[in-house]
Design an enzyme around this catalytic site. Structure first.
Site, mmCIF file in Angstrom:
data_model
loop_
_atom_site.group_PDB
_atom_site.id
_atom_site.type_symbol
_atom_site.label_atom_id
_atom_site.label_comp_id
_atom_site.label_asym_id
_atom_site.label_seq_id
_atom_site.Cartn_x
_atom_site.Cartn_y
_atom_site.Cartn_z
ATOM 1 N N LEU A 22 0.830 -1.208 0.000
ATOM 2 C CA LEU A 22 0.000 0.000 0.000
ATOM 3 C C LEU A 22 0.860 1.251 0.000
ATOM 4 C CD1 LEU A 22 -2.640 1.606 0.288
ATOM 5 C CD2 LEU A 22 -2.517 1.187 2.766
ATOM 6 N N LYS A 158 -3.674 -4.005 15.847
ATOM 7 C CA LYS A 158 -4.070 -2.893 14.972
ATOM 8 C C LYS A 158 -5.140 -2.037 15.663
ATOM 9 C CE LYS A 158 -2.970 -2.304 11.139
ATOM 10 N NZ LYS A 158 -1.863 -1.501 10.551
ATOM 11 N N ILE A 185 -7.432 -5.552 0.587
ATOM 12 C CA ILE A 185 -6.710 -4.805 -0.451
ATOM 13 C C ILE A 185 -6.021 -5.756 -1.424
ATOM 14 C CG2 ILE A 185 -5.084 -2.938 -0.889
ATOM 15 C CD1 ILE A 185 -5.191 -2.178 2.010
#
Length: 371
Positions: A22, A158, A185
């Protein structure tokens, strides 16, 4: 929505994990849209996915080293931090905590002391995942799942890091933060999703399907997620210009979280077959064997036990069965409303680009070996 043209500079932007999947897409989009912006990339190793732009500098570093991070911030003096760096999914739990939680805390402290204006954190849509409750159009009001209720320790870390980022908002008053929660993703440079699906095609595994394919799932093309991150940065910087005014709750971005997806939930196996078709699969659906979810779960458990004895990982696991039969899609209404977000690449085009990238890479490697 059409791709934006070049826009004014965003100042100095530090991107952690900027050589990752990313991260390097965010770098490329930032170079394209804001060519006057000075970009600093921080990563453990910066030898991969490098931009050729003269506006990008690269810095090897470890976010768990607080002193090194403080020194780097003093050197770069960033206006913006986009924090995409995280531990590898297969790392041990202590590594997940050290990188995802303590590393994020180090970055926040250094950013606060260095006068950073905007801090955007890449969280995960999985922070609300509960294996007992299917996610149907889930939005930001759903509670995070941590502790014993969260089956993935990586995801729990996270969530802890996201909480730290939001709690740091406006401390000091000029430090603005928000978090992005992407889902599934994929795209060019993806190492988790598309390569595994293309490998399954190569192994002739497209003739099997687990479950009835009635579970909607969110997959997100990477450039759309990069686009959303830049919108968040712009929104925070706009709010910063308005300080000390606090925006209305209906417009506020700082201190907020946003789900980002393609906004095109699809049946899980439809996505897989779109990938396989792009890779060359032409197997008719009438030839596909359907494995019942319960039966596949039992087989996965047996294979895990057998392969554990052999010190290997089977092609079918209980986690994979659960993943491929679970309903899991999210609402992006908040991102649309507050960030002005709209996907810029649809799902079909994203699949084409991602699979083409893999096939062209394979062809280059073949030619290289043949020389």
């Amino acid at each position: 929505m059409s791709v934006q043209g070049p826009s004014p500079s965003l100042g100095k932007v530090l991107i952690t994990g900027g050589c990752g999947f990313l991260g390097h897409h965010i770098v490329n989009l930032l170079v394209q849209r804001h060519p006057a912006t000075q970009i600093a990339v921080l990563d453990l190793r910066t030898n991969l996915n490098r931009s050729s732009s003269s506006t990008v500098s690269y810095h090897d570093g470890d976010i768990t080293d607080a002193d090194a991070i403080k020194s780097l911030f003093a050197q770069i003096k960033p206006d913006v931090v986009i924090h995409t760096a995280s531990a590898n999914l297969i790392s041990k739990n202590e590594v997940h905590y050290k990188v995802n939680v303590e590393g994020t805390q180090n970055l926040l402290k250094a950013a606060q002391e260095a006068g950073v204006k905007a801090f955007v954190y890449t969280s995960s849509a999985s922070v609300i995942y509960n294996p007992k409750i299917e996610l149907k159009n889930a939005d930001e009001t759903w509670p995070m799942v941590t502790g014993d209720d969260q089956p993935e320790y990586y995801t729990a870390t996270k969530a802890y890091a996201e909480t730290a980022v939001l709690e740091a908002n406006r401390t000091p008053a000029s430090f603005l933060t928000c978090a992005i929660r992407p889902a599934g993703i994929f795209g060019e440079g993806d190492v988790q999703l598309l390569p595994k699906m293309v490998t399954a095609f190569r192994k002739g595994q497209t003739k099997f399907q687990v479950g009835d394919n009635d579970n909607l799932f969110d997959f997100s093309y990477v450039e759309n997620i990069a686009h959303g991150h830049l919108l968040a940065v712009q929104a925070l910087l706009h709010t910063h210009k308005m300080l000390p005014t606090v925006p209305l709750d209906t417009e506020r971005v700082d201190g907020e979280v946003f789900f980002l997806t393609n906004g095109q939930p699809v049946y899980f196996w439809d996505f897989a077959r779109a990938v396989w078709h792009e890779a060359g699969d032409r197997l008719p659906l009438s030839s596909v064997w359907h494995l019942g979810q319960d039966f596949a779960f039992f087989v996965g458990g047996m294979l895990e036990w057998i392969f554990w004895i052999l010190g290997k990982t089977p092609n079918l696991t209980r986690q994979q069965v659960k993943y491929s039969t679970f309903t899991r899609y999210y609402s992006i209404d908040k991102a649309k409303r507050k960030l002005g977000y709209s996907p810029i690449v649809d799902l079909d085009e994203g699949v084409r680009r991602g699979v083409r990238y893999i096939l062209e890479k394979e062809e280059r490697e073949k030619q290289k070996k043949g020389q």
